[in-house]
Scaffold this active site. Structure first.
Site, PDB file in Angstrom:
ATOM      1  N   LYS A 215       0.841  -1.195   0.000  1.00 53.97           N
ATOM      2  CA  LYS A 215       0.000   0.000   0.000  1.00 53.97           C
ATOM      3  C   LYS A 215       0.879   1.250   0.000  1.00 53.97           C
ATOM      4  CE  LYS A 215      -3.970  -2.166   0.303  1.00 53.97           C
ATOM      5  NZ  LYS A 215      -5.024  -2.043  -0.727  1.00 53.97           N
ATOM      6  N   ASP A 320     -15.058  -6.406  -8.889  1.00 61.62           N
ATOM      7  CA  ASP A 320     -15.317  -7.070  -7.608  1.00 61.62           C
ATOM      8  C   ASP A 320     -16.796  -7.422  -7.526  1.00 61.62           C
ATOM      9  OD1 ASP A 320     -15.722  -7.778  -4.949  1.00 61.62           O
ATOM     10  OD2 ASP A 320     -14.413  -6.208  -4.148  1.00 61.62           O
ATOM     11  N   HIS A 347     -10.489  -7.633  -7.501  1.00 61.03           N
ATOM     12  CA  HIS A 347     -10.267  -7.151  -6.143  1.00 61.03           C
ATOM     13  C   HIS A 347     -11.013  -8.088  -5.208  1.00 61.03           C
ATOM     14  CE1 HIS A 347     -11.747  -4.695  -2.640  1.00 61.03           C
ATOM     15  NE2 HIS A 347     -10.433  -4.579  -2.520  1.00 61.03           N
TER      16      HIS A 347
END
Length: 408
Positions: A215, A320, A347
Site C-alpha cells: 500500500k 469485484d 479485487h
C-alpha cells in the site's frame, strides 16, 4: 425449491492493529451486509456485500427493499431468465433514482444477487464454479443483463464468445489440479512499520508467495519509494510486486510518484487516482507506459467499466463481485473485458470466498489468463468453508454454493 422469506444480517469484525489499512481507508472495520434466502427446504442461499463498518445498516435496509420480489419464486424458474429479473431490480424506478447503478443500493443488489447464485448452486449440490461451467452458453447469458453494452457486446456475441471457448476447456482444466495462484496483499498494509513489512515479506516468500502487494499513497512519496525498495530487496528481482495507492493521488501527483516508483519495477500501479476519473486514468496509463495501471475495485457498474476499456485507461480489470451488482454483473464485465483484451484480476473485497469460484470459471469458461487472485485471510475464521491457500495456490472449493456461509 421456493424462496419463502428473507433474513438480513449486519456482520462486523474487529481487525488487529494496522490490518486492512491503506492511504484512504486508514481505520477499516471489515463488515458484511448479508442476504439470506430462506427456502421451503433446509437450504439457505447466502449473499455478501462487503463494507467497512459504519453504513452497513444502510445497505441492509436496501437489501430488504430489493429482495421483496423474490419471495415465492422457484429457483430454477427464477434463474432460467435471471437477466430479466436482475434488470427489473436494478431499474426499479425509485431505486434507480438513488444511483443509478451505484452506491448503497447497488451494494445491496450485490448481496441479493450473490445469494441467488449461492442458492442455485446449493440446490444443484455443486460448487459455484462447477454450476457456471455446467451451464450452456445460452443458459449462462440468460442470467446476465447486457443493456447499455449493445454497441460493444450483444447477446449473440456473448453466446458466441462462450461457445468458441468450449473446445479449449479441457486444456484449461489443469487449474483444477494445481489450484489458482494467489498473491499476498497482507505483507504491506499502509500502517505497518518498515520492520513489519520486511518480516511479512520473508514469511510470505517462505509460504510460497512470489507475488506481493504494498500500500502506497503516503503524504511523503519518499516513504512509498523506500518501503517498495525494502520489499524488492527482500523478495528479489524475480518477485512480482504491485503497489496500490487506493485513489490517494491527483493526476499530477500520480504521474510524478509513478515515475519514482518505476525503480522497483512494479507489475502494476493500482488505483492511482479517483475511481470515477476515466480520462485521468487514461492520461496516467498513456504517460507511465510501459508501467501498467490496475483499477476497478471502486468502479460500480458495467457502463463505467465499458468506458474505461474504450479509453484504454486500465491494463488490468479489478472488478469485484461484491462492489458491482453481484455475480451476474461480474460475469458480464468479464465477458466485456475478454472481448476488449483486458485481463481480469479481481479485487478481493469478500476475502476470496466468492472470487475463487469466479476466476476458475473465467479461466476455464472464458479463456481469461490464469494470473493470480488476491489473498487476504483476515476473516478466514468466520467462514464455515473458508478459502484454503496452500503454497500460494487457492485450493479448488468442493462444497456446494459460493463459500459464503458465515458462522453464527
Amino acid at each position: 425449491m421456493h424462496i419463502i422469506s428473507i433474513e438480513i444480517k449486519d456482520r462486523r469484525f474487529v481487525l488487529p492493529a494496522g490490518v486492512g489499512s491503506d492511504a484512504t481507508h486508514t481505520t477499516p472495520q471489515y463488515s458484511y451486509a448479508v442476504c439470506c434466502l430462506k427456502t421451503d427446504t433446509s437450504i439457505t442461499g447466502v449473499g455478501l456485500a462487503f463494507t467497512l463498518g459504519v453504513g452497513t445498516d444502510l445497505v441492509c435496509k436496501a437489501i430488504e427493499y430489493l429482495s421483496m420480489s423474490l419471495v415465492g419464486r422457484e429457483m430454477e424458474e427464477l434463474m432460467s431468465d435471471f437477466g430479466t429479473v436482475y434488470r427489473k431490480m436494478v431499474d426499479s424506478p425509485s431505486f434507480r433514482w438513488l444511483g443509478p447503478h451505484k452506491g448503497v443500493v447497488h451494494l445491496a443488489l450485490a448481496a441479493v444477487v450473490n445469494a441467488c447464485y449461492d442458492l442455485w448452486a446449493k440446490s444443484r449440490k455443486v460448487p459455484l464454479w462447477k454450476l457456471l461451467l455446467d451451464l450452456t452458453p445460452e443458459q449462462l447469458v440468460n442470467t446476465l443483463d447486457l443493456s447499455y453494452l449493445e454497441e460493444v457486446l450483444t447477446r449473440d456475441q456473448a453466446i458466441a464468445m462462450l461457445t468458441d471457448h468450449v473446445p479449449g476447456r479441457e486444456n484449461r482444466k489443469g487449474v483444477l489440479s494445481t489450484g489458482y495462484r494467489g498473491y499476498d496483499t497482507s505483507v504491506g498494509w499502509f500502517n505497518f512499520s518498515d520492520e513489519k513489512i520486511v518480516d511479512n515479506t520473508k514469511k510470505a516468500m517462505a509460504n510460497g508467495f512470489t507475488a506481493l502487494k504494498l500500500k502506497v499513497g503516503s503524504d511523503d512519496p519518499a516513504r512509498d519509494v523506500r518501503r517498495a525498495g525494502l520489499i524488492r530487496n527482500v523478495a528479489g528481482d524475480n518477485a512480482t510486486i504491485m503497489v496500490d495507492a487506493n485513489q490517494k493521488w491527483n493526476v499530477p501527483q500520480a504521474l510524478d510518484i509513478c515515475r519514482r516508483l518505476a525503480e522497483v519495477n512494479p507489475f502494476w500501479i493500482e488505483e492511482p487516482t479517483h475511481p470515477d476519473d476515466v480520462i485521468g486514468h487514461q492520461t496516467i496509463a498513456r504517460t507511465i507506459a510501459p508501467l501498467k495501471v490496475a483499477t476497478g475495485e471502486h468502479i460500480p457498474n458495467k457502463v463505467i467499466f465499458k468506458n474505461f476499456f474504450q479509453a484504454k485507461a486500465m491494463d488490468f480489470c479489478q472488478v469485484d463481485a461484491v462492489r458491482v451488482g453481484g455475480i451476474s454483473e461480474f460475469l458480464t464485465i468479464s465477458l466485456l473485458s475478454k472481448s476488449m483484451g483486458i485481463p481480469v484480476v479481481p479485487h478481493v473485497g469478500d476475502m476470496g470466498q466468492i472470487h475463487q469460484h469466479l476466476v476458475l470459471f473465467n479461466h476455464i469458461g472464458m479463456d481469461h489468463e490464469h494470473l493470480f487472485l488476491e489473498h487476504i485471510p483476515h476473516l478466514k475464521q468466520y467462514f464455515v468453508n473458508p478459502a484454503e491457500v496452500c503454497e500460494a495456490y487457492y485450493q479448488v472449493p468442493q462444497t456446494p454454493g459460493s463459500s459464503s456461509d458465515l458462522k453464527d
